[in-house]
Design a protein around this motif. Sequence first.
Motif: not given
Length: 625
Positions: A530-531, A612
């Motif tokens: 994930t970011a 993001d």
Amino acid sequence: MGRRPPGFPSAFWLATFLAASSNATPILFGPELIQLVDSNLKALPSNVASLFSPESSQPPNAITSRCKIYPGDPAWPSDETWAQLNELTDNRLLVKPQPQATVCYNGPQYDPSKCAQLTAKWSSSYIHFPDPIEMMSPVAQGMTCLPPNIFDSHNCTRGGFPMYVINATTPKHIQLGVNFARNTGVRLVVKNTGHDFLGKSGGADSLSIWTHYFKDITYIENFVDKKIGYSGPAFKAGAGVQALEIYKAASEKGRTVVGGEGETVGIFGGYIQGGGHSPLTSLYGTGSDQVLSFEVVTANGKFVTANSTSYPDLFWALRGGGGSTFGVVTSVTVKAHPEMQTTAARFSFTSEKVGNETFWAGIRAYVDSFVTNADAGTYAYFMLIPNVSTGIFTFNMSPFFAPNKTLEETQTLLEPWFTRLNELGIEFNPNISHFDSVYEAWKSSFPLESVEKINATTGSRLFPRANFETERKRDELFQNIRQSSENNRVQVHFNIKAVDPANADNSVNPAWRQNILFSQQAVRWPVNGTAEETLKIRKEFQTGDMQRWRNISPGAGSYLAEADRLEPNFGQAFWGSNYPRLLKLKAKWDPYDVFFATTSVGSERWKVESVDGLPNENGKLCRVQ
Ligand SMILES: Cc1cc2nc3c(=O)[nH]c(=O)nc-3n(C[C@H](O)[C@H](O)[C@H](O)COP(=O)(O)OP(=O)(O)OC[C@H]3O[C@@H](n4cnc5c(N)ncnc54)[C@H](O)[C@@H]3O)c2cc1C
Ligand SMILES: *[C@@H]1O[C@H](CO)[C@@H](O)[C@H](O)[C@H]1NC(C)=O
Ligand SMILES: *[C@@H]1O[C@H](CO)[C@@H](O)[C@H](O)[C@H]1NC(C)=O
Ligand SMILES: *[C@@H]1O[C@H](CO)[C@@H](O)[C@H](O)[C@H]1NC(C)=O
Ligand SMILES: *[C@@H]1O[C@H](CO)[C@@H](O)[C@H](O)[C@H]1NC(C)=O
Ligand SMILES: *[C@@H]1O[C@H](CO)[C@@H](O)[C@H](O)[C@H]1NC(C)=O
Ligand SMILES: *[C@@H]1O[C@H](CO)[C@@H](O)[C@H](O)[C@H]1NC(C)=O
Ligand SMILES: *[C@@H]1O[C@H](CO)[C@@H](O)[C@H](O)[C@H]1NC(C)=O
Ligand SMILES: *[C@@H]1O[C@H](CO)[C@@H](O)[C@H](O)[C@H]1NC(C)=O
Ligand SMILES: *[C@@H]1O[C@H](CO)[C@@H](O)[C@H](O)[C@H]1NC(C)=O
């Protein structure tokens, strides 16, 4: 001699050729004679003309908005206005150029065989520099359209790519683009080759000026600048000229020039404005130190010469202050040096047979040679590569480069270290070759590097002489390098110095003047994370391994072109004591921040609000409140 640019009247060409062949001050290239003049805008209604006009006394309206102007904003130019820009730029405006990997995704351009070809060559810079938008750092682009076998972007979007591109060949094209961006508030970017590791040649929904086709090269027998104190050969080269092109042209004249090692790097765009290190830097200084003159379009839309007497403050800023900050350069005149014999060596060894302690003793022994080798004028480009699955470390010298040195002189320099490696029982089989010219040595010693890393970023440090002065300091530096390898950092090092023999007064990071070892280490992350996970790893790299390197080199710096977007206090790191003056010159030459690139001078006033949350170009550029 330069080539005649396609599509230009021979009269222009003749004028350039004649003047450049004499000893006189070089004049403009043929294409540079084509500049924006009042009559270009005369036929337009005044409200339209004002969008393309050079700076007036009125500040542009757009300077009050929080963000640059984007599609959906009331102030976003209409299609008719963009068409007007296209017409004025001789139909050279490219509208939404497609990301190359569009052929890999569902849609009208889907083509599996083209996608397979693209995928196979994706890591080659040759796929990306001739493209109007591609950037060689997908991490900085936002990872929104890669070949799926490399990274599945799921839904190919433009991400951090610009929306419009001016395929510029004259100052007029650039002046129109700069004026338009300044007057409308649309974000402006400049792309030359797209090599920039930090993503400084892109920006979401921006207008890009593409300088790739400024390809002229002219040799000047005797360029004289009394103020700089230079009298000798020079080359004037267009901003789009790449390393292999200028090296070939120089070699044909029995000359060399200072440029990067990578054959496709744009030497007269980002490289030369940002300092620029070279296989010849330990002899002649940085790329920026070679510059005698620039032709440049400034933020107010004027096309000027920046040299020692014409706008000397701009000249100072452009030599080290970084690209996309003070103007768009169309050509650069640089010193040319004599061809020389060169010796180059390539070899590698690993810890596999000898074990960790012996391997590291071999590296430690090398650290003792760094000062001597840099002072001798040599360049060493080496890597330390850990392999977590096997626990084996690899050292790779690629290459040791000794310009102006015989084979014997080079062997003598390497002998103390090689003797120690032999004593330690490390097998390394060096291939030491002598060449008649720098050009031949360069061609056979530097393999094309791969680009487009999808889950890595590099941080860097310019380790000064002070880190090598005592046994204790050398031990400390060595331990920190070893620690990074043990933390699974791939490292790239350059043992070079960048003294400035001509004492050029320019804005190059003063940390270069002290440098003995320019060191880079990479952070990698799970590409499917994930970011939040990615950001955490990237921040920990800065507070961990990078901070250790900073701690042992207080006051030193980092190299702006090979650095991490998250480098803290980047103004100090990239420009040291030159930063305050650069900030003043940014305010003078670009008061409305027409030019922006992340981590450039003055860029702390702005931030890309990426979709993001990661440090990339996929979002609006907005003021920091
Ligand atoms: C494979 C590889 C090898 C490298 N080798 C070296 C090396 O040996 N030594 C070294 O010092 N560096 C090296 N670099 C780093 C290189 O110097 C930088 O990436 C540099 O920015 C490249 O400039 P460019 O014009 O080719 O790239 P771009 O990405 O097109 O541009 C870089 C920056 O300069 C700006 N810019 C470009 N042209 C202009 C212009 N005409 N006017 C105003 N601004 C402009 C862009 O907006 C951007 O901000 C290497 C990079 C790679 C990927
Ligand atoms: C793909 O991107 C387009 C354009 O941004 C968007 O309209 C669409 O909703 C996206 N589709 C998916 C499945 O994310
Ligand atoms: C850009 O301009 C050059 C020089 O005129 C031309 O050769 C090239 O095809 C153009 N590229 C694109 C994508 O339009
Ligand atoms: C610097 O530029 C100015 C303006 O173009 C020119 O008159 C002068 O001759 C140039 N100086 C040198 C040393 O070329
Ligand atoms: C690590 O070594 C293994 C075994 O030799 C090899 O397959 C792998 O590619 C290596 N990994 C890297 C990152 O070099
Ligand atoms: C060498 O060091 C690496 C990393 O610290 C480790 O993984 C490996 O097991 C060590 N090898 C040996 C033979 O001790
Ligand atoms: C190259 O070597 C020659 C002969 O030793 C020397 O005279 C010359 O100054 C050297 N050039 C440089 C740039 O160091
Ligand atoms: C050594 O290097 C030279 C020059 O790069 C090359 O031509 C030669 O093939 C190499 N020799 C070996 C044994 O690899
Ligand atoms: C990073 O990318 C490389 C190359 O694609 C890949 O082999 C590796 O697994 C990735 N690392 C992680 C942790 O995802
Ligand atoms: C990342 O996810 C893709 C599927 O989207 C998968 O094919 C790939 O193996 C994954 N890569 C890693 C390193 O986990």
